[in-house]
Design an enzyme around this catalytic site. Structure first.
Site: not given
Ligand code: GLN
Length: 539
Positions: A382, A507, A509
């Site tokens: 992310c 994600h 994970e």
């Molecule tokens: N802050 C980034 C976004 O909003 C990444 C979010 C995250 O890593 N979950 O896109």
């Protein structure tokens, strides 16, 4: 008819109620029962989505996009069942429903009260899975500690539930702590007695008392507690500290937890099928190699902020028969390349997990550069993918001032940006959340890892790879390799000519399991093992 198990906690918080609930889910599922785990949290936030990771730890995201308590991650990892929007309810959400109904005239002019209106709403939500999927057993964990003011309506609701469904269909498990006093060389049972008394005062007689303890609890203490707390002495279950949380269900099974729960619920007891789980724990405890992974983030003081990532790294280790040592590095400490070299040199892999806001971002960019230039396996999740894109844009594509519009207002090259339809969003539930499809480019590392081009993963972010730069990146070595087919969004990038550098906008994970490591964590650790072997050969 669905049976109900309620798990409450006493004495102190952080006893591992979530792991106890998840372990019980596994023990019952392994007996062939269909089990649903859920959690009720007494705090007033609608969900943990807007809470600071330092306070609340990780936000666990379900397939259907709910932002939930991290205990749901334990439930999914132990029971291997996907949970939903309904699996985590806060007091805030309960009150919101009651107040909405009041505004709509749903109470027909009556006075709206905690009992029965709030407790009815809680009971309705407790029983929802019974109506929707009719499982054999619903395990409900009540967050907080018995005696807290805010948990009173929940305790009252579970008391009423027992009356509604009948004692033979309902089991209460109370988890407490038995402290060991070194000077007196004694385990003390008084806090447990008080906590059970408190619960009894609220109308609940626990059927099983599970006790966290650093020392084995002997027969005499069990007898005494059974007498004082009005339970059978075999229903005192000790829950000793374990080397790994994955051993807890096996320890609980030895203590007789599954058998006793079946007895309380008048269910036939059968031998559980735990051989796969036992084999996984055996592999975990007998690694053949070792790797050092550096996790660079800004919430490293509270490990729970990265709980699912940490667990997934462990799963990747199990799949590779490798012990994964995780070194947590605060990205704000990485102020220049020398600092990076000092903290990161000698590691076998670097991972940057999700995160929000601009603090510590420059240190992360330096860490990615270090991984890229030194051929160290890199996994960006992310924010970690976005950072890899920014680093490459700045240092290889020479797009000076490249950045994400999350971090600076009008960067010269907004390589990470909001989608045009996202402007003016409010906080809370406005992220891209939950399951989305991704199509992998043939021959990419991700296609190889998954063994298919059709991928589905969970998301939690607001910003995206800016497709204005798509052609430039496609012609470079940092290639987009996974695309969301509905909206043409870049979901993954990979660096050609590097041993293993993968960034993913989703994600992974949240979908990894101890006995079925997520393919990307498995391959990341495999790359780290190769790195460790080669580094060893050079030495
Ligand atoms: N802050 C980034 C976004 O909003 C990444 C979010 C995250 O890593 N979950 O896109």
């Amino acid at each position: 008819m669905t049976k109900y198990i309620f798990i409450t906690g006493g004495v102190v918080s952080s006893l591992g109620k979530g792991i106890a609930a998840a372990s019980l889910g596994l023990l019952l599922k392994s007996r062939g029962f269909r089990v649903v785990n859920q959690k009720f949290d007494p705090y007033l936030n609608i969900d943990p989505g807007t809470m600071n990771p330092f306070q609340h730890g990780e936000v666990f995201v379900t397939e259907d996009g709910a932002e939930t308590d991290l205990d749901l991650g334990h439930y999914e990892r132990f029971t291997d069942e996907n949970l939903t929007q309904n699996s985590n309810t806060t007091a805030g959400r309960v009150f919101l429903s009651v107040l909405d109904r009041e505004r709509e005239g749903g109470y027909h002019g009556g006075t709206v009260q905690v009992i029965p209106n709030v407790t009815d709403e809680i009971r309705d939500r407790i029983m929802r899975p019974a109506r929707e999927t009719a499982p054999d057993i619903i395990i409900t964990e009540i967050g907080g500690t018995v005696g807290d003011i805010e948990s009173l309506p929940f305790i009252e609701a579970i008391r009423q539930t027992r009356n509604e469904v009948g004692t033979e269909n309902c089991a209460f498990i109370h988890l407490t702590l038995m402290p060991y006093l070194k000077k007196a060389e004694e385990l003390k049972s008084k806090p447990t007695q008080h906590s059970v008394k408190e619960l009894q005062g609220l109308g609940i007689q626990p059927d099983i008392i599970m006790i966290r303890s650093e020392r084995p609890i002997d027969f005499h203490i069990r007898e005494k507690l059974a007498l004082f707390c009005n339970v059978l002495s075999d229903a005192i279950i000790q829950n000793l500290d374990a080397r790994s949380i994955y051993e807890v269900p096996l320890m609980m099974e030895k203590e007789g937890l599954g058998r006793i729960v079946c007895r309380v619920l008048s269910l036939p007891d059968v031998e559980p099928e735990l051989s796969g789980w036992e084999e996984m724990v055996r592999r975990l405890y007998n690694p053949e190699k070792e790797v050092r992974i550096v996790l660079v983030g800004k919430y490293v003081e509270l490990r729970d902020s990265y709980l699912s990532v940490i667990e997934s790294l462990t799963h990747g280790g199990i799949a590779n028969c490798a012990l994964v040592n995780i070194d947590f590095v605060d990205s704000e400490e990485l102020t220049d390349y020398e600092a990076v070299n000092a903290r990161l040199s000698g590691c076998d892999g670097i991972i940057i997990p999700g995160g929000f806001g601009d603090r510590g971002v420059e240190g992360m960019i330096l860490a990615v550069r270090y991984a890229r230039e030194n051929s160290i396996p890199y996994f960006g999740i992310c924010l970690g993918m976005q950072i890899a894109v920014i680093e490459y844009a700045r240092n290889v594509l020479a797009l000076e001032g490249a950045h994400s519009t999350e971090m600076v207002q009008s960067p010269s090259h907004p390589v990470i940006d909001l989608m045009p339809d996202q402007n003016g969003l409010r906080l809370g539930g406005t992220l891209r959340l939950g399951r989305y499809a991704c199509r992998a480019v043939p021959g990419s590392l991700i296609e190889k890892a998954y063994g298919t081009a059709d991928i589905s993963e969970r998301h939690r972010h607001r910003y995206e790879f800016n497709n204005d730069y798509y052609d430039l990146f496609t012609k470079s070595a940092l290639k987009p390799t996974g695309i969301n087919p509905e909206r043409n969004l870049v979901e993954t990038v990979e660096l050609e000519g590097h041993p293993w550098m993968v960034g993913v906008q989703f994600h992974p994970e949240f979908k990894s399991r101890p006995n079925r490591a997520h393919p990307l964590f498995r391959d990341f650790i495999a790359a780290a093992v190769i790195h460790a072997t080669e580094a060893g050969a050079v030495k």
